[in-house]
Design a protein around this motif. Sequence first.
Motif, PDB file in Angstrom:
ATOM      1  N   UNK A  58      23.061  87.853 -74.784  1.00 27.75           N
ATOM      2  CA  UNK A  58      23.820  86.610 -74.994  1.00 27.75           C
ATOM      3  C   UNK A  58      23.056  85.709 -75.961  1.00 27.75           C
ATOM      4  N   UNK A  59      23.787  84.859 -76.672  1.00 30.06           N
ATOM      5  CA  UNK A  59      23.163  83.886 -77.583  1.00 30.06           C
ATOM      6  C   UNK A  59      22.461  82.775 -76.814  1.00 30.06           C
ATOM      7  N   UNK A  60      22.996  82.427 -75.629  1.00 24.27           N
ATOM      8  CA  UNK A  60      22.436  81.332 -74.831  1.00 24.27           C
ATOM      9  C   UNK A  60      22.371  81.787 -73.371  1.00 24.27           C
ATOM     10  N   UNK A  61      21.815  80.907 -72.508  1.00 31.20           N
ATOM     11  CA  UNK A  61      21.733  81.257 -71.078  1.00 31.20           C
ATOM     12  C   UNK A  61      22.980  80.798 -70.313  1.00 31.20           C
ATOM     13  N   UNK A  62      23.893  80.149 -71.001  1.00 32.77           N
ATOM     14  CA  UNK A  62      25.078  79.582 -70.326  1.00 32.77           C
ATOM     15  C   UNK A  62      25.902  80.643 -69.569  1.00 32.77           C
ATOM     16  N   UNK A  63      26.108  81.856 -70.114  1.00 34.15           N
ATOM     17  CA  UNK A  63      26.964  82.816 -69.388  1.00 34.15           C
ATOM     18  C   UNK A  63      26.315  83.465 -68.153  1.00 34.15           C
ATOM     19  N   UNK A  64      25.044  83.219 -67.912  1.00 32.86           N
ATOM     20  CA  UNK A  64      24.346  83.900 -66.800  1.00 32.86           C
ATOM     21  C   UNK A  64      24.921  83.442 -65.450  1.00 32.86           C
ATOM     22  N   UNK A  65      25.124  84.394 -64.529  1.00 29.86           N
ATOM     23  CA  UNK A  65      25.728  84.070 -63.232  1.00 29.86           C
ATOM     24  C   UNK A  65      24.694  84.147 -62.107  1.00 29.86           C
ATOM     25  N   UNK A  66      25.072  83.587 -60.970  1.00 25.91           N
ATOM     26  CA  UNK A  66      24.217  83.638 -59.776  1.00 25.91           C
ATOM     27  C   UNK A  66      23.996  85.091 -59.351  1.00 25.91           C
ATOM     28  N   UNK A  67      25.038  85.906 -59.482  1.00 23.28           N
ATOM     29  CA  UNK A  67      24.932  87.323 -59.078  1.00 23.28           C
ATOM     30  C   UNK A  67      23.900  88.053 -59.933  1.00 23.28           C
ATOM     31  N   UNK A  68      23.877  87.761 -61.246  1.00 24.12           N
ATOM     32  CA  UNK A  68      22.868  88.398 -62.126  1.00 24.12           C
ATOM     33  C   UNK A  68      21.467  88.001 -61.667  1.00 24.12           C
ATOM     34  N   UNK A  69      21.285  86.716 -61.362  1.00 22.43           N
ATOM     35  CA  UNK A  69      19.950  86.226 -60.980  1.00 22.43           C
ATOM     36  C   UNK A  69      19.504  86.868 -59.671  1.00 22.43           C
ATOM     37  N   UNK A  70      20.455  87.005 -58.731  1.00 23.46           N
ATOM     38  CA  UNK A  70      20.105  87.565 -57.418  1.00 23.46           C
ATOM     39  C   UNK A  70      19.746  89.049 -57.553  1.00 23.46           C
ATOM     40  N   UNK A  71      20.527  89.773 -58.350  1.00 23.58           N
ATOM     41  CA  UNK A  71      20.265  91.214 -58.533  1.00 23.58           C
ATOM     42  C   UNK A  71      18.860  91.445 -59.097  1.00 23.58           C
ATOM     43  N   UNK A  72      18.529  90.686 -60.181  1.00 23.25           N
ATOM     44  CA  UNK A  72      17.209  90.912 -60.803  1.00 23.25           C
ATOM     45  C   UNK A  72      16.092  90.310 -59.940  1.00 23.25           C
ATOM     46  N   UNK A  73      16.391  89.230 -59.215  1.00 20.71           N
ATOM     47  CA  UNK A  73      15.401  88.658 -58.298  1.00 20.71           C
ATOM     48  C   UNK A  73      14.994  89.667 -57.231  1.00 20.71           C
ATOM     49  N   UNK A  74      15.974  90.412 -56.724  1.00 20.56           N
ATOM     50  CA  UNK A  74      15.665  91.436 -55.713  1.00 20.56           C
ATOM     51  C   UNK A  74      14.787  92.532 -56.291  1.00 20.56           C
ATOM     52  N   UNK A  75      15.087  92.926 -57.530  1.00 20.59           N
ATOM     53  CA  UNK A  75      14.289  93.976 -58.182  1.00 20.59           C
ATOM     54  C   UNK A  75      12.840  93.516 -58.338  1.00 20.59           C
ATOM     55  N   UNK A  76      12.663  92.266 -58.762  1.00 22.12           N
ATOM     56  CA  UNK A  76      11.301  91.745 -58.993  1.00 22.12           C
ATOM     57  C   UNK A  76      10.551  91.625 -57.665  1.00 22.12           C
ATOM     58  N   UNK A  77      11.229  91.224 -56.611  1.00 17.76           N
ATOM     59  CA  UNK A  77      10.579  91.147 -55.301  1.00 17.76           C
ATOM     60  C   UNK A  77      10.148  92.539 -54.837  1.00 17.76           C
ATOM     61  N   UNK A  78      10.970  93.552 -55.111  1.00 21.00           N
ATOM     62  CA  UNK A  78      10.597  94.916 -54.706  1.00 21.00           C
ATOM     63  C   UNK A  78       9.388  95.410 -55.494  1.00 21.00           C
ATOM     64  N   UNK A  79       9.280  94.966 -56.753  1.00 22.81           N
ATOM     65  CA  UNK A  79       8.194  95.462 -57.605  1.00 22.81           C
ATOM     66  C   UNK A  79       6.877  94.730 -57.422  1.00 22.81           C
ATOM     67  N   UNK A  80       6.908  93.552 -56.830  1.00 25.28           N
ATOM     68  CA  UNK A  80       5.688  92.733 -56.769  1.00 25.28           C
ATOM     69  C   UNK A  80       5.219  92.546 -55.333  1.00 25.28           C
ATOM     70  N   UNK A  81       3.937  92.152 -55.219  1.00 27.52           N
ATOM     71  CA  UNK A  81       3.355  92.002 -53.881  1.00 27.52           C
ATOM     72  C   UNK A  81       2.633  90.687 -53.673  1.00 27.52           C
ATOM     73  N   UNK A  82       2.038  90.155 -54.764  1.00 27.13           N
ATOM     74  CA  UNK A  82       1.126  89.021 -54.592  1.00 27.13           C
ATOM     75  C   UNK A  82       1.619  87.717 -55.191  1.00 27.13           C
ATOM     76  N   UNK A  83       2.284  87.805 -56.334  1.00 25.92           N
ATOM     77  CA  UNK A  83       2.655  86.579 -57.063  1.00 25.92           C
ATOM     78  C   UNK A  83       3.773  85.831 -56.337  1.00 25.92           C
ATOM     79  N   UNK A  84       3.796  84.522 -56.543  1.00 24.45           N
ATOM     80  CA  UNK A  84       4.964  83.743 -56.122  1.00 24.45           C
ATOM     81  C   UNK A  84       6.105  84.091 -57.072  1.00 24.45           C
ATOM     82  N   UNK A  85       7.239  84.505 -56.528  1.00 23.02           N
ATOM     83  CA  UNK A  85       8.401  84.798 -57.380  1.00 23.02           C
ATOM     84  C   UNK A  85       9.354  83.594 -57.337  1.00 23.02           C
ATOM     85  N   UNK A  86       9.634  83.066 -58.531  1.00 24.88           N
ATOM     86  CA  UNK A  86      10.532  81.913 -58.687  1.00 24.88           C
ATOM     87  C   UNK A  86      11.776  82.415 -59.419  1.00 24.88           C
ATOM     88  N   UNK A  87      12.945  82.127 -58.862  1.00 33.28           N
ATOM     89  CA  UNK A  87      14.194  82.581 -59.497  1.00 33.28           C
ATOM     90  C   UNK A  87      14.937  81.365 -60.067  1.00 33.28           C
TER      91      UNK A  87
END
Length: 274
Positions: A58-87
């Motif tokens: 996308x040219x901007x972040x305007x089209x991003x949806x809550x569902x996209x953020x949740x899907x990738x947030x789950x992936x990042x939580x599965x991949x990480x162990x120590x860092x604070x994850x901020x979505x």
Amino acid sequence: MSVQSALKRRTAPDIRARKNGDPIVMLTSYHAHTAALVDRYCDVILVGDSLGNVMHGFETTVPVTLEMMILQGRAVMRGSQQALVVVDMPFGSYEASKEQAFHSAARILKETLCGAVKLEGGVKMAETIAFLAARGIPVMGHVGLTPQSINTLGSFRAQGREEGTWQPIEDDARAVAEAGAFSMVIEAVAEPLARKITKDVAIPTIGIGASAACDGQVLVLEDMLGLSPRAPKFVRRYGELGPMIEAAIEGYARDVRSRAFPGPEHVYAMKPKS
Ligand code: KIV
């Protein structure tokens, strides 16, 4: 001993306590595999809505949806162990009311298990930040250049170049800190202003294109790896992965076209029949 893992994840209060301490190291990640690498070296992983630009083109972040953020947030939580994850809370998921913001932020926390959310805006979002913080939702603020407002801003220009334009940005930073955010991103502001805000507010500031005067720095991972076609000018590249990946794909295509690749007999040779 509890069934929880022995490795303790960093929390929002841990990051809040880093004001005037060791610089906070933060990078974006949107996938389990990059999160696992970033997690080894970073205090905070941001699942940024920049995934709209980086992953989806996308040219901007305007089209991003809550569902996209949740899907990738789950992936990042599965991949990480120590860092604070901020979505990141995407455009349209929190601005209408503090109640809308609470429902969206609660979904993000419950469905991803991340430790905090980030939202853009200063004075205008202060009431919402206070509402969320009072209800168990750690909030990272984001002031200076706020890319979700591109349609009213008109361009992604650096902010606060002249001293005469500092006041609204300083007011935004103060409002976010006083509302109870545990830290804030300051994007694309001139060094003297970033230094002044960092001195004035009680919470850590994390700069992106805002100089080393902040309490920490965040970059978009693909920008600093040389993978983004268009990275902002202030980004220092720590790798040139774009050309490396292209060379690997070119080599693969060449091998396939000349039939110079292992066939199934190679695989069977490694795995004797039982
Ligand atoms: O979405 C993102 O990656 C961000 C950073 C640029 C701070 O908000």
